[in-house]
Write an enzyme that holds these catalytic residues in place. Sequence first.
Site, PDB file in Angstrom:
ATOM      1  N   HIS A 336       0.851  -1.186   0.000  1.00 26.93           N
ATOM      2  CA  HIS A 336       0.000   0.000   0.000  1.00 26.93           C
ATOM      3  C   HIS A 336       0.887   1.235   0.000  1.00 26.93           C
ATOM      4  CE1 HIS A 336       0.778  -0.763   4.234  1.00 26.93           C
ATOM      5  NE2 HIS A 336       0.280   0.388   4.592  1.00 26.93           N
ATOM      6  N   HIS A 338       1.398   3.876   2.259  1.00 22.86           N
ATOM      7  CA  HIS A 338       1.863   4.616   3.436  1.00 22.86           C
ATOM      8  C   HIS A 338       3.378   4.768   3.432  1.00 22.86           C
ATOM      9  CE1 HIS A 338      -2.127   3.529   5.625  1.00 22.86           C
ATOM     10  NE2 HIS A 338      -2.219   4.655   4.943  1.00 22.86           N
ATOM     11  N   ASP A 340       5.802   4.579   5.505  1.00 21.66           N
ATOM     12  CA  ASP A 340       6.736   3.614   6.103  1.00 21.66           C
ATOM     13  C   ASP A 340       6.848   2.341   5.277  1.00 21.66           C
ATOM     14  OD1 ASP A 340       4.085   3.128   6.808  1.00 21.66           O
ATOM     15  OD2 ASP A 340       4.593   2.164   8.702  1.00 21.66           O
ATOM     16  N   HIS A 341       6.180   2.313   4.105  1.00 18.78           N
ATOM     17  CA  HIS A 341       6.276   1.179   3.187  1.00 18.78           C
ATOM     18  C   HIS A 341       6.894   1.568   1.842  1.00 18.78           C
ATOM     19  CE1 HIS A 341       3.687  -1.720   5.505  1.00 18.78           C
ATOM     20  NE2 HIS A 341       3.473  -0.575   6.135  1.00 18.78           N
TER      21      HIS A 341
END
Length: 540
Positions: A336, A338, A340-341
């Site tokens: 996804h 976000h 932190d990804h």
Amino acid sequence: MPVESLYERTLAAGGRPPAARPPRASAAVVPWRRAAERVEVFWLKRSSELRFMGGWYAFPGGGLDRADRRLGLAGEPAGAAGAPPASAMPPAVLAGVDELGPVLPEGLTACAVRELFEETGVWPGAERWPAGRRRWLSAARRRLLAGELGFAELVAEAPAAPDPSRLVYAGRWLTPPLGPLRFDNRFFLLEWDRALPLQPEVIPGEAELGEWIDPAVALDRWRAGELLTAPPILHLLDVLASAGPESGLSRLREPVEANLGPHRRVEFSPGVVLFPLPTPTLPPATHTNTYLLGTRQAVLVDPGCPDEGELERLVEALEAAHARLGRRVVAIWLTHHHRDHVGGVEWLRRRLGCPVLCHRDTARRLEPLGIAADGELIDGQRVELGDDPPFTLRVVHTPGHAPGHLCFFEEHRRTLVAGDMVAGLGTLVIDPPDGDMELYLASLDRLAKLEPRVIFPAHGPVLAQAVAHLRGYRRHRLWREGRVLDAWRSGLRRPAEMLAAVYPDLAEGAGPLAERQIEAHLIRLAALGRLEPAPAGGGS
């Protein structure tokens, strides 16, 4: 253009991660015996009820207790004095650790023999006792497990203290930074002849079963997806199967072959290599798990770390995986959008020269971050990334945490790379409008129907009993929703008013995101027609 949620703004703000705790010293003993021209080892299956590594296979062992430090035992394990320094560990393994203690801190040998006795009944040195004295051991062990006396008291009344000099030092491993709890573990070999009258025996409790097994057979079971165990165990099995306990001892004590450049090879399931990388994420997590999936061609999932130094180390590890394991990165996949990804996506796209693929809803939300998707991953799509045995990933659309959230299901061994659908530590935020509680619960149900064996989350350690975890997440969300409904029925209407009733033990600073969770539940309850009018005179 989608508007950033409070959750996304919180991620973007970053913040200082919590201070890392020193790793806990621990010890494990590997009983082994000769079997024709090979050897066998005795290992345990940990109880499925345990929160830490429940259902995993391991050797007898555990953490150093204060009482162990006070128990002086004569004799030391062979080989520990000449062990290589901790600096021999790869840099990424030592990440977040200020200083490692000595190879044999005070009490560690006592810890090793205590754990061995608790979990198997083996008392080094007791093989030389006469039969009358050996009968004492069984009764003493049951008293110890029942909490009737401590190990120091048991040693004091024993016919003779356990003999640590029977142990042989076999290496030191540090838990990867998957969570706040890390172990600085030392392994020891213990030869235990099959002809001895005293043999290992498991009393159900912390362990469900124990067995003697050929290390090569154990590795075959792991490759088939029949069991879950940790990288140090796999390395021990591999060395004992190929070289034996004497010729392979130097490989055990300095396991450089278990490294992928600056990282350890953390491969809990064949074809699923995990790199925990530091990211600006929500506590208690400090890292996002980046995965290399495949046994031939490979995809890199969720490179969330924005730090170029860490990304350089990741590239070194990927080059080592290509050279040594034949795994070549052909694409970057995203669960996804976000931060932190996706923090390392653009840097790695340029460095690796490979496309970035994700769900179309994720692609739309990446545009404001300056990240362009090169292609689309579609629900139900299957991608072959290995052929002997098969390594087939099925793309599974799981909206709820984010509209374009995807999971990746490896069909042969039934392993699930779950992104932010579940977490190995902490909880997950469902923040409307991108977060949708009804869709999230439906996605949990869909994943449970796949009947995965193991879950690889984006944050925290790997989870066995996968279906039980998925169903447990659903039960917990509905339990929390029940508290929201109770607060509504008491006349409270705004999430801020409900906070104390719904989250009575909320951590400091978590209030705003908890309010968004309450809002997600209220939206679902309203859609279900369960929010009746306020009682007369109530509300605000």
